[in-house]
Design an enzyme around this catalytic site. Sequence first.
Site, PDB file in Angstrom:
ATOM      1  N   HIS A  98      55.569  49.849  22.190  1.00  0.00           N
ATOM      2  CA  HIS A  98      55.713  49.321  20.743  1.00  0.00           C
ATOM      3  C   HIS A  98      54.898  47.913  20.982  1.00  0.00           C
ATOM      4  CE1 HIS A  98      57.406  48.043  16.985  1.00  0.00           C
ATOM      5  NE2 HIS A  98      57.634  46.811  17.560  1.00  0.00           N
ATOM      6  N   ASP A 177      69.432  47.731  10.298  1.00  0.00           N
ATOM      7  CA  ASP A 177      68.004  46.898  10.547  1.00  0.00           C
ATOM      8  C   ASP A 177      67.335  47.104   9.463  1.00  0.00           C
ATOM      9  OD1 ASP A 177      66.256  45.497  11.802  1.00  0.00           O
ATOM     10  OD2 ASP A 177      64.784  47.319  11.611  1.00  0.00           O
ATOM     11  N   ARG A 184      65.288  39.813   5.167  1.00  0.00           N
ATOM     12  CA  ARG A 184      64.738  38.769   6.052  1.00  0.00           C
ATOM     13  C   ARG A 184      63.255  38.675   5.187  1.00  0.00           C
ATOM     14  NH1 ARG A 184      64.525  41.099  11.360  1.00  0.00           N
ATOM     15  NH2 ARG A 184      62.977  39.384  11.888  1.00  0.00           N
ATOM     16  N   SER A 199      65.996  43.663  16.082  1.00  0.00           N
ATOM     17  CA  SER A 199      65.393  44.523  15.096  1.00  0.00           C
ATOM     18  C   SER A 199      64.648  45.531  15.933  1.00  0.00           C
ATOM     19  CB  SER A 199      64.579  43.640  14.085  1.00  0.00           C
ATOM     20  OG  SER A 199      63.689  44.742  13.303  1.00  0.00           O
ATOM     21  N   LYS A 203      65.968  49.682  17.257  1.00  0.00           N
ATOM     22  CA  LYS A 203      65.325  51.015  16.978  1.00  0.00           C
ATOM     23  C   LYS A 203      65.043  51.699  18.248  1.00  0.00           C
ATOM     24  CE  LYS A 203      62.989  48.311  13.957  1.00  0.00           C
ATOM     25  NZ  LYS A 203      62.161  47.870  12.940  1.00  0.00           N
TER      26      LYS A 203
HETATM   27  N1  URA Z   1      59.056  44.718  13.487  1.00  0.00           N
HETATM   28  C1  URA Z   1      60.374  44.961  13.325  1.00  0.00           C
HETATM   29  O1  URA Z   1      60.580  45.948  13.434  1.00  0.00           O
HETATM   30  N2  URA Z   1      61.234  44.123  13.065  1.00  0.00           N
HETATM   31  C2  URA Z   1      61.092  42.709  13.105  1.00  0.00           C
HETATM   32  O2  URA Z   1      61.724  41.907  12.828  1.00  0.00           O
HETATM   33  C3  URA Z   1      59.607  42.334  13.117  1.00  0.00           C
HETATM   34  C4  URA Z   1      58.726  43.274  13.490  1.00  0.00           C
END
Ligand code: URA
Length: 447
Positions: A98, A177, A184, A199, A203
């Site tokens: 990621h 999320d 946010r 966040s 995932k």
């Molecule tokens: N990417 C995400 O999935 N969440 C965040 O809060 C920031 C970047």
Amino acid sequence: MTAATYDRSAHDAVELIRLKRDHGRLSQEQIRWMIAAYTDGYVGDEQMSALAMAILLNGMTREEIGHWTAAMIASGERMDFSSLRTPEGGRRLTADKHSTGGVGDKITLPLAPLVASFGVPVPQLSGRGLGHTGGTLDKLEAIAGWQADLSNDALLRQLDEVNAVICAAGPGLAPADKKLYALRDVTGTVEAIPLIASSIMSKKIAEGTDALVLDVKAGSGAFMKSRADAVELARTMVALGTDAGVKTTALLTDMDTPLGLTAGNAIEVEESVEVLAGGGPADVVELTVALAQEMLTAVGITGADPAENLRNGRAMDSWRQMIAAQSGNPDAALPQAAHSHTINAGVSGTMTRMDAMSVGLAAWRLGAGRARKQDAVQAGAGVRMHAKPGDRITEGQPLFTLLTDDEHRIARAQQALEGAVDVDAEGGPYETPELVFDRISASDLTD
Ligand code: URA
């Protein structure tokens, strides 16, 4: 505690907001209640945004972040890749990567098939871009016929047969999320490190990967502008992954300068294919190989040379299989923008800076990215860079080519690039900053 089973009367949102406002610690029970009640709609956006702001200002302990992440995972489904087996019946460990996002960051495209070419299943559940950083799915959708959406069964089958999958994360993965991230985004609370870390990791943990390598970027084109903040984010995410049983490491990488020579969709696919063919820009190759090495090591493959599979065509074979498995035609010509405009160098000398944020903004304004979730992106739009910091340039030579289907977008993209490049007319020595400037693994965490 899922949204369906929590007890509405067990807590009071105002009490929890006050507790965090006054620098208190939220308990596991309070966090689970808040996330369940927010996902359910019992706690309103105004209350969750007040809590998010209190978290941004006052932070969270490692324990609180762990509970917050677990509560977001519990809001949806968990995937399970444990049925992937070797012919002898052994477990096949999955590895994922990621990136926290940057300009010209197309690394997932060559990386997933490269790691898959060593027999490692790579479930790369990705998103679309919002703002100046591009989205992996937007890039791949430039390929004729390619489909981003896969059912869980199709994903598992493709992982088993082809090893590499890049597809859209389904709506069932951490739905809390999705709701919180959108909130946010409009309440100035994206930048809270506990909220970014939970966040991303909710995932990834819900996805069920065995190993995860994080590319945490710092610099003008990244979420984290300072290296110190990027290191804190990396440590927080490595701790969350480790606590959840995912073998997690992070590379800290520079994002003051765009990656490679392209920022856009089709043009980034084109550059990724060059890397898979054994060529491509040195920085893209360096980062692809470094991340591949981390992913292979994390699943127990040591002594492999990822660069070799870029040279010998194995990674390209994996790419072609991966694209074809999702109905894409790897041989189809990529879309081209209807209009182009070249910006030339005003002076001669050595380029000493190219600002990633400016290039990302220009590509976005040209139509490569979207301003609202529902907007379509242009496959052919973007910015080609003809020189990078450290290169000697001559007055009048092309620096950027701007590509778009809408000619009227060019002027605003040009504005974004004003002052984006510094040139040392003396042509003095230039030291290229290190692309990978740190690495964090579980053994680096002290608390
Ligand atoms: N990417 C995400 O999935 N969440 C965040 O809060 C920031 C970047």
